[in-house]
Design a protein around this motif. Structure first.
Motif, mmCIF file in Angstrom:
data_model
loop_
_atom_site.group_PDB
_atom_site.id
_atom_site.type_symbol
_atom_site.label_atom_id
_atom_site.label_comp_id
_atom_site.label_asym_id
_atom_site.label_seq_id
_atom_site.Cartn_x
_atom_site.Cartn_y
_atom_site.Cartn_z
ATOM 1 N N ALA A 1 0.825 -1.209 0.000
ATOM 2 C CA ALA A 1 0.000 0.000 0.000
ATOM 3 C C ALA A 1 0.859 1.257 0.000
ATOM 4 C CB ALA A 1 -0.935 -0.012 1.208
ATOM 5 N N ALA A 2 1.936 1.244 0.807
ATOM 6 C CA ALA A 2 2.827 2.399 0.853
ATOM 7 C C ALA A 2 3.467 2.650 -0.502
ATOM 8 C CB ALA A 2 3.895 2.186 1.922
ATOM 9 N N ARG A 3 3.860 1.591 -1.170
ATOM 10 C CA ARG A 3 4.463 1.745 -2.488
ATOM 11 C C ARG A 3 3.441 2.253 -3.497
ATOM 12 N NH1 ARG A 3 6.500 -2.844 -2.433
ATOM 13 N NH2 ARG A 3 4.944 -3.989 -3.631
ATOM 14 N N ARG A 4 2.245 1.706 -3.437
ATOM 15 C CA ARG A 4 1.201 2.124 -4.375
ATOM 16 C C ARG A 4 0.807 3.591 -4.186
ATOM 17 N NH1 ARG A 4 -2.162 -1.073 -2.678
ATOM 18 N NH2 ARG A 4 -3.618 0.280 -1.546
ATOM 19 N N LEU A 5 0.745 4.036 -2.951
ATOM 20 C CA LEU A 5 0.335 5.421 -2.672
ATOM 21 C C LEU A 5 1.478 6.414 -2.808
ATOM 22 C CD1 LEU A 5 -1.885 4.753 0.472
ATOM 23 C CD2 LEU A 5 -2.677 5.249 -1.850
ATOM 24 N N GLY A 6 2.711 5.915 -2.865
ATOM 25 C CA GLY A 6 3.847 6.821 -2.947
ATOM 26 C C GLY A 6 4.229 7.403 -1.606
ATOM 27 N N TYR A 7 4.047 6.618 -0.533
ATOM 28 C CA TYR A 7 4.374 7.121 0.803
ATOM 29 C C TYR A 7 5.865 7.406 0.924
ATOM 30 C CZ TYR A 7 5.403 7.202 5.769
ATOM 31 O OH TYR A 7 5.863 7.562 7.003
ATOM 32 N N THR A 8 6.221 8.539 1.478
ATOM 33 C CA THR A 8 7.610 8.908 1.755
ATOM 34 C C THR A 8 7.713 9.417 3.177
ATOM 35 O OG1 THR A 8 7.345 11.200 1.038
ATOM 36 C CG2 THR A 8 8.001 9.587 -0.647
ATOM 37 N N ARG A 9 8.891 9.256 3.736
ATOM 38 C CA ARG A 9 9.129 9.782 5.082
ATOM 39 C C ARG A 9 9.631 11.205 5.028
ATOM 40 N NH1 ARG A 9 12.229 6.164 9.354
ATOM 41 N NH2 ARG A 9 10.116 5.330 9.485
ATOM 42 N N SER A 10 10.431 11.532 3.997
ATOM 43 C CA SER A 10 11.016 12.871 3.941
ATOM 44 C C SER A 10 10.963 13.442 2.535
ATOM 45 C CB SER A 10 12.463 12.819 4.418
ATOM 46 O OG SER A 10 13.206 11.925 3.607
ATOM 47 N N GLY A 11 9.924 13.056 1.785
ATOM 48 C CA GLY A 11 9.779 13.585 0.449
ATOM 49 C C GLY A 11 10.399 12.721 -0.621
ATOM 50 N N GLU A 12 11.128 11.659 -0.227
ATOM 51 C CA GLU A 12 11.727 10.745 -1.174
ATOM 52 C C GLU A 12 11.079 9.376 -1.015
ATOM 53 O OE1 GLU A 12 15.891 10.689 -0.568
ATOM 54 O OE2 GLU A 12 16.178 12.764 -1.165
ATOM 55 N N ALA A 13 11.137 8.588 -2.087
ATOM 56 C CA ALA A 13 10.511 7.264 -2.038
ATOM 57 C C ALA A 13 11.149 6.430 -0.944
ATOM 58 C CB ALA A 13 10.661 6.561 -3.390
ATOM 59 N N ARG A 14 10.304 5.696 -0.229
ATOM 60 C CA ARG A 14 10.805 4.851 0.854
ATOM 61 C C ARG A 14 11.602 3.688 0.286
ATOM 62 N NH1 ARG A 14 8.507 4.349 5.799
ATOM 63 N NH2 ARG A 14 10.266 2.931 6.125
ATOM 64 N N GLY A 15 12.666 3.346 0.979
ATOM 65 C CA GLY A 15 13.441 2.165 0.639
ATOM 66 C C GLY A 15 13.714 1.414 1.904
ATOM 67 N N ARG A 16 14.983 1.253 2.217
ATOM 68 C CA ARG A 16 15.316 0.633 3.481
ATOM 69 C C ARG A 16 15.033 1.596 4.619
ATOM 70 N NH1 ARG A 16 19.167 -0.830 -0.271
ATOM 71 N NH2 ARG A 16 19.401 -3.070 -0.562
ATOM 72 N N PRO A 17 14.649 1.122 5.771
ATOM 73 C CA PRO A 17 14.301 1.997 6.869
ATOM 74 C C PRO A 17 15.487 2.752 7.435
ATOM 75 C CG PRO A 17 14.251 -0.288 7.574
ATOM 76 C CD PRO A 17 14.403 -0.291 6.093
ATOM 77 N N ARG A 18 16.707 2.232 7.251
ATOM 78 C CA ARG A 18 17.873 2.949 7.709
ATOM 79 C C ARG A 18 18.518 3.663 6.537
ATOM 80 N NH1 ARG A 18 20.804 -1.350 11.830
ATOM 81 N NH2 ARG A 18 19.120 -1.427 13.345
ATOM 82 N N ALA A 19 19.259 4.734 6.836
ATOM 83 C CA ALA A 19 19.916 5.478 5.769
ATOM 84 C C ALA A 19 21.024 4.628 5.163
ATOM 85 C CB ALA A 19 20.491 6.774 6.322
ATOM 86 N N GLY A 20 21.044 4.526 3.836
ATOM 87 C CA GLY A 20 22.097 3.792 3.164
ATOM 88 C C GLY A 20 21.947 2.297 3.287
ATOM 89 N N THR A 21 22.978 1.617 2.801
ATOM 90 C CA THR A 21 22.996 0.159 2.805
ATOM 91 C C THR A 21 24.183 -0.317 3.620
ATOM 92 O OG1 THR A 21 21.987 0.083 0.622
ATOM 93 C CG2 THR A 21 23.141 -1.890 1.349
ATOM 94 N N ALA A 22 23.957 -1.251 4.532
ATOM 95 C CA ALA A 22 25.042 -1.767 5.354
ATOM 96 C C ALA A 22 25.948 -2.666 4.524
ATOM 97 C CB ALA A 22 24.467 -2.538 6.537
ATOM 98 N N ARG A 23 27.193 -2.801 4.951
ATOM 99 C CA ARG A 23 28.144 -3.664 4.262
ATOM 100 C C ARG A 23 28.001 -5.077 4.810
ATOM 101 N NH1 ARG A 23 30.615 -2.251 -0.338
ATOM 102 N NH2 ARG A 23 32.416 -3.530 0.242
ATOM 103 N N LEU A 24 26.818 -5.633 4.588
ATOM 104 C CA LEU A 24 26.580 -6.993 5.065
ATOM 105 C C LEU A 24 25.586 -7.701 4.159
ATOM 106 C CD1 LEU A 24 23.571 -7.243 6.684
ATOM 107 C CD2 LEU A 24 24.816 -5.792 8.283
ATOM 108 N N PHE A 25 25.723 -9.010 4.116
ATOM 109 C CA PHE A 25 24.773 -9.874 3.428
ATOM 110 C C PHE A 25 24.148 -10.807 4.465
ATOM 111 C CE2 PHE A 25 27.903 -9.463 -0.246
ATOM 112 C CZ PHE A 25 27.134 -8.527 -0.920
ATOM 113 N N ASP A 26 22.929 -11.241 4.189
ATOM 114 C CA ASP A 26 22.248 -12.212 5.037
ATOM 115 C C ASP A 26 22.236 -13.570 4.358
ATOM 116 O OD1 ASP A 26 20.423 -11.318 7.597
ATOM 117 O OD2 ASP A 26 20.932 -9.620 6.315
#
Length: 348
Positions: A46-71
């Motif tokens: 729903a968030a993706r469909r509605l275009g929900y953003t936290r700070s005016g930009e499209a939401r991605g990962r909840p933390r800023a940037g990408t960690a240097r780790l794999f799962d």
């Protein structure tokens, strides 16, 4: 004339679209809380469909940037197969400058492993022996986290990169070797549920026996992927071995071969004098059995490293195609099929 800016979509709007509370929507978007996977997936969609953003930009990962780790996600750890997977993945990740997080997949509806991965900003996920649900994939896709499937259990997989081995060819090589070693009749010991790789191994084995010995007696027993059950279910076949016969056994995993060894000993039969045994995987079990087990080597470490390699490419900005990376098997011959190769179990 410039267009007026679009009104910012609020949490309340996402909550209204999903029929959930604002608090629940907030937890789902942040990757926190004990929420059902389908609830999280519904909120993210729903968030993706509605275009929900936290700070005016499209939401991605909840933390800023990408960690240097794999799962690395597996259903269980600390067995010979998963130890090999972990070693291969850890080495490849370290070489690429990434840490490796081991994540357990608990195979129940409320398991929130995708949310945990999303919350820590993982750069990519390897799913070993796991086929994710649509809801789980939706969570990872919404966070733009790439996924690679390692040795999936089903042939029906989502359109994702896959890494596996030549299971069918391994079954062919096992059959050819047992025939050349002088087996008179054959027993296939396989696991249930009948996963993709098990079925392929059996198909290759039976096809090669039928091609070379069309009238050969080939029997099959299905067990629960444990050596204990393999011992019990193969016992009647051991009891039926007549003097001068040589029974060729193909165990679709080295752990099942352990049970075959025990059943042969129970019947007073010698390996390889009376019973020839070939396993599959070539994990440490194959080397510690007495006599050492001939096994189809599955390049488990290399497969895990290849999966991490794909994620490394994705982290560098490459778009991964939903194609298969297939690494070859090879037969490793030891004393369980060749007389005089090494120490053998005493004959009756």
């Amino acid at each position: 004339m410039p267009q007026p800016p679009r009104p910012r979509v609020t949490l309340a709007a996402v909550a209204a679209a999903t029929g959930l509370s604002v608090a629940t929507v907030s937890r789902a978007l942040a990757g926190r809380g004990d929420l059902a996977s389908d609830t999280r997936a519904r909120v993210l969609a729903a968030a993706r469909r509605l275009g929900y953003t936290r700070s005016g930009e499209a939401r991605g990962r909840p933390r800023a940037g990408t960690a240097r780790l794999f799962d690395l996600v597996l259903g269980h750890f600390h067995d010979p197969y998963s130890d090999e997977v972990t070693a291969g993945a850890r080495g490849a990740a370290a070489a690429a400058g990434f840490d490796l997080v081991l994540t357990a997949e608990r195979d129940r509806p409320d398991d929130d492993w995708p949310a945990r991965i999303r919350a820590r900003g993982s750069a990519g996920v390897v799913l070993g022996l796991v086929v994710p649900t649509a809801g789980q994939l939706a969570q990872l896709e919404a966070a733009a986290i790439p996924v690679v499937l390692l040795d999936p259990r089903s042939v029906h997989t989502p359109p994702l990169p896959v890494v596996h081995t030549t299971d069918r060819d391994g079954g062919v090589s096992a059959a050819a070797h047992l025939i050349d070693a002088g087996a008179d009749r054959f027993l296939v010991v396989t696991g249930t549920p009948a996963y993709r790789f098990g079925r392929a191994r059996i198909e290759g084995f039976v096809a090669e026996v039928r091609r070379r010995l069309p009238d050969a007696d080939v029997r099959r027993v299905d067990v629960d992927w444990t050596g204990r059950t393999a011992r019990r279910r193969s016992a009647p076949f051991m009891a039926s071995v007549r003097p001068g016969e040589r029974l060729g056994v193909f165990a679709c995993a080295d752990t099942l071969a352990e049970g075959v060894y025990a059943a042969a000993a129970d019947a007073g039969l010698g390996i390889p004098h009376d019973v020839l045994v070939v396993g599959f995987d070539d994990v440490r079990t194959a080397r510690v059995l007495t006599p050492a087990l001939t096994s189809v080597h599955q390049p488990i470490r290399e497969m895990a490293a290849a999966a991490i390699g794909l994620l490394t490419r994705a982290a560098a900005g490459e778009t991964l195609e939903p194609t298969a990376t297939v690494l070859p098997t090879r037969l490793v011959v030891r004393a369980s099929t060749v007389r005089g190769f090494g120490p053998a179990a005493p004959s009756a």
